[in-house]
Scaffold this active site. Structure first.
Site, PDB file in Angstrom:
ATOM      1  N   GLU A   1      -1.399 -10.795  16.467  1.00  0.00           N
ATOM      2  CA  GLU A   1      -1.126  -9.357  15.813  1.00  0.00           C
ATOM      3  C   GLU A   1      -0.558  -9.413  14.885  1.00  0.00           C
ATOM      4  O   GLU A   1      -0.820  -9.452  13.711  1.00  0.00           O
ATOM      5  CB  GLU A   1       1.028 -10.185  16.243  1.00  0.00           C
ATOM      6  CG  GLU A   1       0.931 -10.846  17.973  1.00  0.00           C
ATOM      7  CD  GLU A   1       2.282 -11.755  17.951  1.00  0.00           C
ATOM      8  OE1 GLU A   1       2.958 -11.962  16.777  1.00  0.00           O
ATOM      9  OE2 GLU A   1       2.012 -12.775  18.861  1.00  0.00           O
TER      10      GLU A   1
ATOM     11  N   LYS B   1       0.885  -8.311  11.549  1.00  0.00           N
ATOM     12  CA  LYS B   1       2.771  -9.123  10.817  1.00  0.00           C
ATOM     13  C   LYS B   1       2.864  -7.652  10.067  1.00  0.00           C
ATOM     14  O   LYS B   1       2.841  -6.686   9.397  1.00  0.00           O
ATOM     15  CB  LYS B   1       1.472  -9.696   9.721  1.00  0.00           C
ATOM     16  CG  LYS B   1       2.838 -10.329   8.502  1.00  0.00           C
ATOM     17  CD  LYS B   1       1.947 -11.331   7.978  1.00  0.00           C
ATOM     18  CE  LYS B   1       2.909 -11.560   7.127  1.00  0.00           C
ATOM     19  NZ  LYS B   1       4.150 -11.507   6.270  1.00  0.00           N
TER      20      LYS B   1
ATOM     21  N   ASP C   1       6.024  -5.556   8.764  1.00  0.00           N
ATOM     22  CA  ASP C   1       6.182  -5.724   7.108  1.00  0.00           C
ATOM     23  C   ASP C   1       7.353  -5.731   6.986  1.00  0.00           C
ATOM     24  O   ASP C   1       8.125  -4.729   5.999  1.00  0.00           O
ATOM     25  CB  ASP C   1       5.513  -4.864   5.594  1.00  0.00           C
ATOM     26  CG  ASP C   1       5.991  -5.400   4.265  1.00  0.00           C
ATOM     27  OD1 ASP C   1       6.395  -6.968   3.853  1.00  0.00           O
ATOM     28  OD2 ASP C   1       4.842  -4.799   3.109  1.00  0.00           O
TER      29      ASP C   1
ATOM     30  N   TYR D   1       8.797 -11.192  18.379  1.00  0.00           N
ATOM     31  CA  TYR D   1       7.421 -12.309  18.651  1.00  0.00           C
ATOM     32  C   TYR D   1       7.390 -13.908  19.277  1.00  0.00           C
ATOM     33  O   TYR D   1       6.630 -13.980  18.942  1.00  0.00           O
ATOM     34  CB  TYR D   1       6.480 -11.529  17.301  1.00  0.00           C
ATOM     35  CG  TYR D   1       7.278 -12.053  15.949  1.00  0.00           C
ATOM     36  CD1 TYR D   1       7.711 -12.899  15.433  1.00  0.00           C
ATOM     37  CD2 TYR D   1       7.355 -10.817  15.152  1.00  0.00           C
ATOM     38  CE1 TYR D   1       7.566 -13.614  14.348  1.00  0.00           C
ATOM     39  CE2 TYR D   1       7.669 -11.023  13.936  1.00  0.00           C
ATOM     40  CZ  TYR D   1       8.041 -12.367  13.403  1.00  0.00           C
ATOM     41  OH  TYR D   1       8.872 -12.408  12.272  1.00  0.00           O
TER      42      TYR D   1
ATOM     43  N   LYS E   1      -3.892 -11.661   5.389  1.00  0.00           N
ATOM     44  CA  LYS E   1      -2.939 -10.370   4.708  1.00  0.00           C
ATOM     45  C   LYS E   1      -3.889  -9.711   4.102  1.00  0.00           C
ATOM     46  O   LYS E   1      -5.390  -9.826   3.727  1.00  0.00           O
ATOM     47  CB  LYS E   1      -2.625 -10.883   3.223  1.00  0.00           C
ATOM     48  CG  LYS E   1      -0.956 -11.734   3.335  1.00  0.00           C
ATOM     49  CD  LYS E   1      -0.160 -11.866   3.154  1.00  0.00           C
ATOM     50  CE  LYS E   1       0.496 -11.750   2.204  1.00  0.00           C
ATOM     51  NZ  LYS E   1       1.864 -11.533   2.281  1.00  0.00           N
TER      52      LYS E   1
ATOM     53  N   CYS F   1      13.277  20.763 -24.420  1.00  0.00           N
ATOM     54  CA  CYS F   1      12.278  21.141 -23.081  1.00  0.00           C
ATOM     55  C   CYS F   1      11.285  21.461 -23.134  1.00  0.00           C
ATOM     56  O   CYS F   1      11.200  22.708 -23.350  1.00  0.00           O
ATOM     57  CB  CYS F   1      13.904  21.382 -22.207  1.00  0.00           C
ATOM     58  SG  CYS F   1      13.818  21.871 -20.534  1.00  0.00           S
TER      59      CYS F   1
ATOM     60  N   CYS G   1      12.567  25.445 -21.054  1.00  0.00           N
ATOM     61  CA  CYS G   1      13.154  26.004 -21.784  1.00  0.00           C
ATOM     62  C   CYS G   1      13.078  26.051 -23.807  1.00  0.00           C
ATOM     63  O   CYS G   1      13.561  27.293 -24.533  1.00  0.00           O
ATOM     64  CB  CYS G   1      15.156  25.886 -21.330  1.00  0.00           C
ATOM     65  SG  CYS G   1      15.701  24.571 -21.613  1.00  0.00           S
TER      66      CYS G   1
ATOM     67  N   CYS H   1      17.763  17.473 -21.172  1.00  0.00           N
ATOM     68  CA  CYS H   1      17.582  19.088 -20.767  1.00  0.00           C
ATOM     69  C   CYS H   1      19.303  18.965 -20.563  1.00  0.00           C
ATOM     70  O   CYS H   1      19.785  19.380 -19.728  1.00  0.00           O
ATOM     71  CB  CYS H   1      16.674  19.188 -20.125  1.00  0.00           C
ATOM     72  SG  CYS H   1      17.840  21.647 -20.851  1.00  0.00           S
TER      73      CYS H   1
ATOM     74  N   CYS I   1      18.589  26.659 -18.501  1.00  0.00           N
ATOM     75  CA  CYS I   1      17.445  26.264 -18.034  1.00  0.00           C
ATOM     76  C   CYS I   1      16.728  26.292 -17.148  1.00  0.00           C
ATOM     77  O   CYS I   1      17.145  25.778 -16.279  1.00  0.00           O
ATOM     78  CB  CYS I   1      17.279  24.421 -18.261  1.00  0.00           C
ATOM     79  SG  CYS I   1      15.555  24.443 -18.052  1.00  0.00           S
TER      80      CYS I   1
END
Ligand code: IVH
Length: 680
Positions: free
Chosen positions: A115, A117, A119, A227, A315, A409, A412, A427, A432
């Site tokens: 099957e 797996k 997550d 399952y 895995k 920044c 600007c 900023c 800006c």
């Protein structure tokens, strides 16, 4: 329509039909009816139950959100411990697993079920007399949290069993997970509202199950696959493969890609095939599970304290790749936050080419000590944007300079600031251009003012050409200037002007959201609009008053309060007001529990107190006519679909609202159904 039947019989029939179609949709991914047709069934059921409250039962599909928010979860003791599986990482280790089994079951043929797996988060679900009564998380394996009210909101899980075991007492176990696509849109929405994004679908699923408000869980794109059938002998089942079939036969969702194989070599081949194909799925898998098929053999194999001897996880290696950092650039967000981003030599990982990775903030860069020219390992979780997990220091050439956050920044040139104890550099210049662009993008976005044709590329040009310097300027745009911009031939300009025009009508809560007040996402905006019915009321509110609003804590209250104290913001608001943008709620605020009030409205006034959203084009009437008729019948037409929407009317070529409605499980009807409802 079956109207000659008694209400009781029709209610029963509708529930059967809805369950049947839920299963076609979620379990088989093969729907037989259209969504409006499905929703018409649900709506008819809701109407009948409203008129005959005595017919409402807890397993009715209308009752998925039945619990009130709780303070915490009760603890449940599992019928049998929820164990976990041992992990393997190679074909050789799988071979060793098979040899161990061979020693314990000498001279016996062993078949395996392979099957995917999933997550996610493991879950145990119990039905009594065929009715879903409990769902519990794994917890410490012996006791878990009772998350029944949350799990009931998952439409892929029937509230009542079907098939030959429809009246059974049964416990099934499986995995709750979030689809990748659902995860991506959830995170998009969270980023737009400045809420922290989830790291991956598993964390998002786990976090969602822990929410205390089932109404909120319902909005999360959670699914589950089962399952494991507990007490299989009660169902005459002697093999795991038959148990999976039995679970499916009860109408419960089972991941469809399992395989029965007769050797460990075939099991390895099945696992390897999926390693290369797993990107085709809309859910994350972190490996495969190989299980002995015969339950009698399983019995003899037994378990160790931690895990059964009959099964093992195989895995997949984490999906990572190495590449080089070609540059580190700094982006400026809507609220002025500076985010460093690594530009990468493009590399193919987990099914797509990656060329940039976010570095979050200065602390993260320091932690990784990443520098331009470095070789780095990147990993892709559920996110589209991958992460740098480490720098391969041994490959560093020469002595590249450490990265420093800029003092000014990058957009600007104004000085930036970083507060004591804060990770973020900002900023603070509200003018800006980078911030202005992001703020306009937010203002024009789907859940906000929904201005079609006003995407990042157009905004970039509008700001750079000096045609707008904040979103307040949008409504004063001169089409003769817009048409001169790149790729803004006459039609697009006309469309943009029309879209801007239409956006003045957006409901008040969306205007509040569109303003881009820090920490004010769409839900908070709705709550605020519900309590403060106009911009003036909102602007006048003190922090304490603001914090009394549901969903609003001191941080948000402060942020809202500050927003309305900025002279610059007040200037922008004045432009919006002059442009005729909706600055107050459309109708008097409804009771805080609008949904329930609507569901309890007397039969015959189907729209009393209901929030209705129209999408797509209607044939027999104009939108305005539909709006007038619904309002005359006591309903309220709003522009966006949310948890508090009672009904969505879907015409031809419906837009994203229909999708949203489906996601939230809001009732959807077609035009015919609408006409019928209007006739009462
Ligand atoms: S069987 C005795 N099958 O992976 C445990 N588990 O450590 C039986 N998982 O805790 C578990 N997909 O949460 C099984 N197809 C699958 C699975 C699966 C995901 C999870 C489950 C379990 C962990 C294994």
């Amino acid at each position: 329509m079956g109207t000659s039947k008694s209400p009781k019989a029709r209610v029963r029939e509708l529930r059967e039909l809805i369950r049947y179609h839920d299963e076609r949709y979620y379990t088989d991914a093969d729907p037989e009816i259209t969504d409006p047709e499905y929703d018409a069934l649900l709506h008819e059921l809701l109407e009948l139950e409203t008129a005959h409250p005595e017919l409402v039962t807890p397993d009715s599909p209308t009752q998925r959100v039945s619990g009130e928010p709780t303070d915490g979860f009760a603890t449940v003791k599992h019928s049998e411990p929820m164990l976990s599986l041992d992990n393997t990482y190679s074909a050789d280790e799988l071979g060793e697993f098979d040899s161990r089994i061979g020693k314990l079951l000498p001279d016996e043929a062993v078949e395996y079920v392979v099957e995917l797996k999933l997550d996610g988060v493991s879950i145990a679900v119990t039905y009594e007399n065929g009715v879903l009564v409990r769902a519990a998380t794994r917890g410490d394996g012996t006791t878990g949290d009772d998350v029944t009210t949350n799990i009931r909101t998952l439409r892929s899980l029937p509230l009542r069993l079907a098939g030959p075991h429809a009246g059974a007492n049964v416990e099934v176990r499986g995995e709750v997970f979030m689809t990748r696509s659902g995860f991506a849109s959830l995170n998009d929405a969270r980023r737009r509202s400045e809420e922290a994004a989830f790291v991956n679908p598993r964390n998002a699923a786990a976090g969602s199950l822990k929410l205390l408000d089932p109404g909120e869980v319902r909005e999360r794109p959670l699914r589950l696959y089962l399952y494991q059938l507990m007490d299989p002998s009660a169902f005459g089942v002697t093999r795991h493969s038959d148990a999976l079939r039995a679970i499916a036969g009860m109408g419960l969702p089972v991941e469809p890609h399992w395989e029965l194989v007769d050797s460990v070599e075939a099991a390895v081949a099945a696992c390897d095939a999926w390693r290369d194909r797993r990107d085709e799925l809309d859910y994350d898998t972190d490996g495969m599970v190989v299980k002995v098929d015969s339950l009698e053999q399983r019995e003899r194999l037994g378990s160790t304290a931690k895990s059964p001897r009959w099964g093992i996880a195989y895995k997949f290696p984490a999906e990572s790749a190495s590449t080089t950092v070609t540059d580190i650039v700094v982006q400026v967000g809507r609220t002025g936050r500076l985010t460093p981003v690594a530009e990468l030599e493009p590399v193919f990982v987990s099914g797509s080419t990656v060329s940039r990775a976010t570095l979050h903030n200065a602390d993260e860069i320091e932690r990784l000590d990443v520098r331009v020219g470095d070789t780095v390992m990147i990993e892709k979780g559920g996110e589209v944007i991958p992460k740098i997990i480490k720098v391969v220091k041994s490959k560093r050439k020469g002595r590249p300079r450490r990265f420093r956050m800029p003092k000014t920044c990058p957009a600007c040139g104004e000085p930036v600031s970083r507060e004591e104890g804060e990770a973020d550099t900002r900023c603070d210049n509200v003018a800006c251009p980078a911030q202005v662009k992001r703020a306009i993008e937010h203002f024009a976005a789907r859940g906000a003012m929904d201005i079609d044709g006003l995407g990042p590329a157009v905004i970039e040009q509008l700001v750079d050409a000096g045609l707008v310097s904040d979103y307040g300027d949008l409504y004063g745009l001169d089409p003769d200037r817009v048409v001169e911009l790149d790729r803004m031939a006459e039609i697009s300009t006309a469309n943009l002007m029309a879209a801007l025009d239409a956006s003045r009508e957006r409901p008040f809560d969306r205007v509040v959201f569109a303003l881009g007040i820090r920490h004010v996402g769409s839900r908070v905006a709705q709550a605020l609009a519900g309590r403060f019915p106009s911009v003036d009321a909102l602007a006048a509110a003190g922090t304490e008053e603001l914090a009394e609003t549901e969903e609003v804590g001191p941080v948000i209250a402060e942020s809202v309060h500050t927003f309305f104290r900025s002279g610059k913001n007040l200037d922008v608001l004045a432009k919006l007001r002059d442009a005729g943008v909706r600055f107050e709620i459309e109708a008097p605020p409804e009771s805080p529990d609008g949904r329930t009030a609507a569901a309890k409205s007397p039969a015959g006034t189907p729209f009393a107190g209901k929030r209705v959203v129209l999408t797509g084009s209607l044939e027999g009437m104009t939108r305005q006519e539909a709006r007038d008729a619904i309002e005359a019948a006591g309903g309220r037409v709003t522009g966006s679909v949310s948890r508090t929407t009672d009904l969505v009317v879907a015409g031809a070529n419906p837009g994203s609202k229909l999708e949203k409605a489906r996601e939230l499980g809001v009732t959807i009807v077609g035009e015919k159904e609408l006409q019928k409802l209007l006739r009462g």
